[in-house]
Design a protein around this motif. Structure first.
Motif, PDB file in Angstrom:
ATOM      1  N   CYS A  81       7.643  -2.323  -4.766  1.00  0.00           N
ATOM      2  CA  CYS A  81       6.811  -3.403  -5.300  1.00  0.00           C
ATOM      3  C   CYS A  81       6.525  -4.536  -4.308  1.00  0.00           C
ATOM      4  CB  CYS A  81       7.460  -3.990  -6.561  1.00  0.00           C
ATOM      5  SG  CYS A  81       9.137  -4.604  -6.292  1.00  0.00           S
ATOM      6  N   SER A  83       4.760  -6.350  -0.859  1.00  0.00           N
ATOM      7  CA  SER A  83       3.401  -6.336  -0.310  1.00  0.00           C
ATOM      8  C   SER A  83       3.241  -5.326   0.821  1.00  0.00           C
ATOM      9  CB  SER A  83       3.023  -7.737   0.185  1.00  0.00           C
ATOM     10  OG  SER A  83       3.950  -8.200   1.139  1.00  0.00           O
ATOM     11  N   ASP A  85       4.708  -2.402   1.098  1.00  0.00           N
ATOM     12  CA  ASP A  85       4.540  -1.078   0.499  1.00  0.00           C
ATOM     13  C   ASP A  85       3.129  -0.908  -0.061  1.00  0.00           C
ATOM     14  OD1 ASP A  85       7.152  -0.083   0.956  1.00  0.00           O
ATOM     15  OD2 ASP A  85       7.901  -1.283  -0.715  1.00  0.00           O
ATOM     16  N   GLU A  86       2.643  -1.954  -0.693  1.00  0.00           N
ATOM     17  CA  GLU A  86       1.282  -1.899  -1.238  1.00  0.00           C
ATOM     18  C   GLU A  86       0.272  -1.705  -0.116  1.00  0.00           C
ATOM     19  OE1 GLU A  86      -1.764  -4.464  -4.084  1.00  0.00           O
ATOM     20  OE2 GLU A  86       0.243  -5.231  -3.638  1.00  0.00           O
ATOM     21  N   ASP A  96      -5.965   2.559  -5.593  1.00  0.00           N
ATOM     22  CA  ASP A  96      -5.270   1.577  -6.429  1.00  0.00           C
ATOM     23  C   ASP A  96      -3.783   1.917  -6.415  1.00  0.00           C
ATOM     24  OD1 ASP A  96      -4.847  -0.566  -8.077  1.00  0.00           O
ATOM     25  OD2 ASP A  96      -5.994   0.209  -9.775  1.00  0.00           O
ATOM     26  N   TYR A  97      -2.994   0.994  -6.970  1.00  0.00           N
ATOM     27  CA  TYR A  97      -1.539   1.047  -6.828  1.00  0.00           C
ATOM     28  C   TYR A  97      -0.949   0.391  -8.069  1.00  0.00           C
ATOM     29  CZ  TYR A  97       2.867  -0.472  -4.483  1.00  0.00           C
ATOM     30  OH  TYR A  97       4.157  -0.720  -4.119  1.00  0.00           O
ATOM     31  N   SER A  99       2.737  -0.459 -10.044  1.00  0.00           N
ATOM     32  CA  SER A  99       4.194  -0.483  -9.919  1.00  0.00           C
ATOM     33  C   SER A  99       4.872  -0.129 -11.237  1.00  0.00           C
ATOM     34  CB  SER A  99       4.663  -1.871  -9.475  1.00  0.00           C
ATOM     35  OG  SER A  99       4.147  -2.191  -8.204  1.00  0.00           O
TER      36      SER A  99
END
Length: 216
Positions: A81, A83, A85-86, A96-97, A99
């Motif tokens: 979760c 930034s 990793d995003e 899109d992503y 969590s």
């Protein structure tokens, strides 16, 4: 619409599958990344919803492979979760992503936005894709002709209302058409063969109506 759903947690996979089916998707399920790629190459896939951490091949690697060869939308699910990793997911090609944990309805909203669902009109398991100019029944393309698409488009835009035959003729064939007006009846009959007899109701002397689905 074909949706590829991949997650190594069987219970999560089943729950999400049921939610997506209820929304009108045709769902292909995979328990690991390797199986997900096999399904991707065997079927047309409109959107892939992939768990990041999966055995054999990770969701990120599946995403990279999908993006190399197609324009399929990819949505990644993950316990990560922060930034970084995003950013990593988005750089891998993910559109899109989401969590974990998440509400299934939130995930569905993300998926629908990726597919520009607003450009699609729906009645139960019947989907009219305005952009692609295709008709889907229970997730499968019914292979409608251009005229059949135009007919269902106008009927679904006026769902639940009686649309006069003359109005359908003018809208689909044009006001300058001077041929036999029964051409509308012929195309409606062919359309019924593809989407089901009971969906379009005939009102003798008046016109046709696309019936409202019970769940709407």
């Amino acid at each position: 619409m074909n949706l590829l759903l991949a997650d190594d947690e069987p219970m999560m996979l089943q729950i999400l599958k049921e939610y997506f089916i209820k929304e009108g998707f045709n769902v292909l399920t995979a328990g690991d990344g390797e199986e997900a790629l096999e399904l991707f190459y065997e079927h047309w896939v409109d959107i892939a919803v992939l768990d990041w951490m999966m055995p054999k091949v990770s969701g990120v690697e599946v995403c990279k492979e999908i993006k190399k060869v197609s324009r399929t939308k990819v949505l990644l699910l993950t316990d990560k979760c922060d930034s970084e990793d995003e950013l990593y997911a988005l750089n891998a090609g993910a559109d899109d992503y989401v969590s974990k944990p998440f509400e299934p309805k939130v995930l569905i909203t993300h998926a629908c936005k990726l597919l520009n669902w607003a450009s699609q009109l729906r009645s139960g398991d019947l989907v009219v894709d305005m952009e692609a100019q295709k008709i889907y029944l229970d997730g499968s393309d019914v292979q409608a002709t251009s005229k059949e698409f135009q007919l269902i488009k106008y009927l679904i835009q006026n769902k639940g209302q009686i649309v006069p035959r003359k109005m359908l003729l003018d809208q689909v064939w044009g006001v300058d058409y001077h041929g036999d007006g029964r051409i509308v009846d012929t195309h409606i009959r062919r359309l019924r063969e593809k989407i089901g007899e009971i969906r379009i109701k005939t009102f003798r002397g008046l016109g046709y109506s696309l019936e409202v689905h019970p769940d709407e």
